[in-house]
Design a protein around this motif. Structure first.
Motif, PDB file in Angstrom:
ATOM      1  N   GLN A   1      -6.750   5.231  -8.927  1.00  0.00           N
ATOM      2  CA  GLN A   1      -7.104   4.511  -7.933  1.00  0.00           C
ATOM      3  C   GLN A   1      -6.697   3.252  -7.810  1.00  0.00           C
ATOM      4  O   GLN A   1      -6.993   2.856  -8.892  1.00  0.00           O
ATOM      5  CB  GLN A   1      -8.719   5.351  -6.959  1.00  0.00           C
TER       6      GLN A   1
ATOM      7  N   ARG B   1       0.447  -1.187   0.124  1.00  0.00           N
ATOM      8  CA  ARG B   1      -0.086   0.154  -0.116  1.00  0.00           C
ATOM      9  C   ARG B   1       0.894   1.088  -0.314  1.00  0.00           C
ATOM     10  O   ARG B   1       0.514   2.158  -0.940  1.00  0.00           O
ATOM     11  CB  ARG B   1      -0.817   0.301   1.227  1.00  0.00           C
TER      12      ARG B   1
ATOM     13  N   ASP C   1      -4.589  12.941  -3.817  1.00  0.00           N
ATOM     14  CA  ASP C   1      -5.488  11.837  -4.110  1.00  0.00           C
ATOM     15  C   ASP C   1      -6.644  12.827  -3.480  1.00  0.00           C
ATOM     16  O   ASP C   1      -7.168  11.787  -3.371  1.00  0.00           O
ATOM     17  CB  ASP C   1      -4.789  11.301  -3.301  1.00  0.00           C
TER      18      ASP C   1
ATOM     19  N   GLY D   1       1.305   3.735  -2.853  1.00  0.00           N
ATOM     20  CA  GLY D   1       0.724   5.208  -2.962  1.00  0.00           C
ATOM     21  C   GLY D   1       1.909   6.580  -3.018  1.00  0.00           C
ATOM     22  O   GLY D   1       1.686   7.360  -3.995  1.00  0.00           O
TER      23      GLY D   1
ATOM     24  N   PRO E   1      -4.660   3.773  -2.027  1.00  0.00           N
ATOM     25  CA  PRO E   1      -4.248   5.589  -3.007  1.00  0.00           C
ATOM     26  C   PRO E   1      -4.574   5.051  -4.268  1.00  0.00           C
ATOM     27  O   PRO E   1      -5.359   4.435  -4.739  1.00  0.00           O
ATOM     28  CB  PRO E   1      -2.973   4.862  -2.625  1.00  0.00           C
TER      29      PRO E   1
END
Length: 181
Positions: free
Chosen positions: A55, A15, A78, A19, A61
């Motif tokens: 996304q 993750r 974001d 991101g 993210p």
């Protein structure tokens, strides 16, 4: 037993990586639109104010870029300032990780039903071409060939190096400005 304990750490690491890659890609999309005429020509066809999102579903993210006119893109981070016009969504974090770690081409991920497109498909194809051009510039050729559907035959080393240097410089400048703000 050990795998069960490591799984949350592996998921967190993936993750974080996804991101970080979205942040770099968003800033790099803004940068390439400022330094590459072919990219600007591609993005000029987008409506002014067009918001593009990539996304991980459902709340993973993300990156948001906006076409501000004359082929220029602006990275919003974001969160979108309004509803997006086009969203490319990875169905799972693992799918995004495969693509963003260059283990799987975007076209293969789409063919394997790992991604969704919400919006005008012709605009999604245009944005994919922009992303492929970006990856061709900023990644080493061997990695870029794994990442993009077709590596540009007319992209020679001097152009690649100069463009990559200009893109990375703009990304670094954008990062410094973001940290100062």
């Amino acid at each position: 037993m050990l795998v069960k304990r490591l799984q949350p750490m592996i998921s967190h690491a993936r993750r974080s990586y996804v991101g970080l890659m979205f942040q770099v890609m968003g800033r790099a999309l803004q940068a390439i639109s400022e330094v590459d005429e072919k990219t600007r020509n591609e993005t000029r066809a987008l409506p002014e104010g067009f918001l593009f999102e990539m996304q991980v579903m459902p709340n993973g993210p993300a990156l948001i870029v906006e076409h501000t006119g004359d082929g220029l893109l602006y990275y919003h981070g974001d969160s979108a300032p309004r509803p997006v016009d086009l969203s490319i969504q990875f169905k799972h974090l693992t799918h995004a990780f495969l693509v963003l770690s260059f283990q799987e081409k975007t076209s293969v991920a789409f063919a394997n039903d790992r991604m969704l497109v919400d919006g005008d498909v012709s605009l999604a194809v245009r944005m994919t071409r922009v992303l492929n051009r970006l990856e061709s510039f900023i990644l080493p050729k061997l990695v870029a060939q794994r990442a993009v559907k077709e590596y540009p035959a007319n992209l020679h080393l001097p152009e690649k190096l100069m463009s990559a240097a200009r893109i990375y410089l703009k990304v670094a400048t954008n990062l410094v400005e973001t940290v100062r703000a």
